[in-house]
Scaffold this motif. Structure first.
Motif, short mmCIF file in Angstrom:
data_model
loop_
_atom_site.label_atom_id
_atom_site.label_comp_id
_atom_site.label_asym_id
_atom_site.label_seq_id
_atom_site.Cartn_x
_atom_site.Cartn_y
_atom_site.Cartn_z
N GLU A 71 16.03 70.15 60.14
CA GLU A 71 16.07 69.30 61.33
C GLU A 71 17.36 68.48 61.37
O GLU A 71 17.99 68.33 62.44
N ASP A 72 17.78 67.97 60.21
CA ASP A 72 19.03 67.21 60.14
C ASP A 72 20.23 68.10 60.45
O ASP A 72 21.19 67.67 61.10
N ILE A 73 20.19 69.33 59.96
CA ILE A 73 21.29 70.28 60.22
C ILE A 73 21.37 70.59 61.71
O ILE A 73 22.46 70.65 62.29
N VAL A 74 20.22 70.78 62.35
CA VAL A 74 20.20 71.06 63.79
C VAL A 74 20.74 69.87 64.57
O VAL A 74 21.50 70.05 65.54
N ARG A 75 20.37 68.65 64.17
CA ARG A 75 20.92 67.47 64.84
C ARG A 75 22.44 67.42 64.70
O ARG A 75 23.16 67.09 65.65
N MET A 76 22.93 67.74 63.50
CA MET A 76 24.36 67.77 63.27
C MET A 76 25.01 68.85 64.13
O MET A 76 26.07 68.62 64.75
N GLY A 77 24.39 70.03 64.19
CA GLY A 77 24.92 71.12 65.00
C GLY A 77 24.97 70.77 66.48
O GLY A 77 25.94 71.09 67.17
#
Length: 282
Positions: free
Chosen positions: A76-82
């Motif tokens: 979820e954090d990676i998707v937010r960053m993306g």
């Protein structure tokens, strides 16, 4: 909000009343002693997922049952960053396939296994922004989970971000598109007798156009008639580029069954003219 189906003690399918309001809710004990038709407190849900045609509720529930919570949280954090780096098309539908991939990648890393990705060169050239985010994702995983994934994992992570544009159920389509983009660049170079620099800004813009073209085709859309007044003049002044665009269109039709209209072909020719403006004869 009422329960439609209980998958397990921690995952339920719920609705506000309409068919378009169905969501998968995940929360500790949210499904315990709960029956379909009962009210559910949405505030107890730690995570909410919206089913899609490619991610139906049962598929989401299966993944949520198998993916460790800390892997899901990092995804979820990676998707937010993306989303912050690449745009709003990196939506919530990316979380589960990304978390699934991440979970397997972590197991492989802990077992000392590494997979070779044959499209490494193509992905590095065609999707530099997505690869950059993939590399930052590897560092985020190391910081949060204490496992350093191999650098090569930036490649499949990047493909997940590219795939977000098409909302596909897996990476098979985007892998085929990546192979095709490489073929199109090579065919364009050969057709025009030019050495196209795959690292150039012009090539990047050309590939971006092809990606949006693929996205429109996947959604059944077409380019707007922006260049209606330029049709005749473009054919006269850029006859070679128009011919090349028709050749590219034939490749896309053969590989994907797409039929590009007049506007799409001329729009493609315009991008080819920009691509070739700063290249040299081969």
């Amino acid at each position: 909000m009422r329960v439609v189906k209980v998958f397990n003690n921690n995952v339920v399918l719920a609705t506000k009343g309409g068919a378009d309001d169905i969501v998968v809710l995940m929360g500790r004990g949210i499904g315990f002693s709960t029956r379909p038709g009962q009210e559910v407190d949405a505030a107890r849900a730690e995570r909410t997922f919206v089913p899609t045609a490619t991610q139906p509720p049962e598929r989401i529930a299966l993944f949520l049952d198998e993916i460790p919570p800390d892997h899901l949280a990092v995804a979820e954090d990676i998707v937010r960053m993306g989303r912050a780096e690449l745009g709003e098309h990196i939506g919530g539908h990316v979380v589960i396939p990304l978390a699934d991939h991440l979970s397997f990648a972590l197991r492989r890393a802990q077992d000392g296994l590494e997979i070779a990705y044959p499209l490494r060169g193509e992905v590095l050239h065609l999707y530099p922004d997505e690869v950059a985010v993939g590399r930052r994702a590897i560092q985020l995983v190391a910081d949060r989970l204490g496992v350093r994934l191999p650098d090569i994992e930036a490649i499949p992570l990047a493909l997940h971000f590219v795939n977000a544009q098409f909302e596909g159920p897996d990476l098979s389509k985007v892998v085929k598109l990546t192979e095709t983009f490489t073929v199109v660049l090579a065919e364009t170079s050969a057709f025009l007798g030019l050495a196209v620099d795959a690292d150039s800004l012009e090539a990047s813009r050309f590939i971006t156009h092809l990606r949006y073209l693929a996205s429109r085709q996947a959604k059944g859309g077409a380019a707007s008639d922006t260049f209606a007044s330029l049709h005749d003049s473009l054919r006269a002044s850029h006859a070679r580029e128009v011919a090349c665009a028709k050749h590219v269109a034939s490749i896309l039709e053969e590989r994907f069954g797409w039929t590009l209209g007049r506007d799409e072909v001329l729009y493609l020719a315009l991008h080819i003219s920009r691509l070739t403006a700063r290249t040299r004869p081969s």
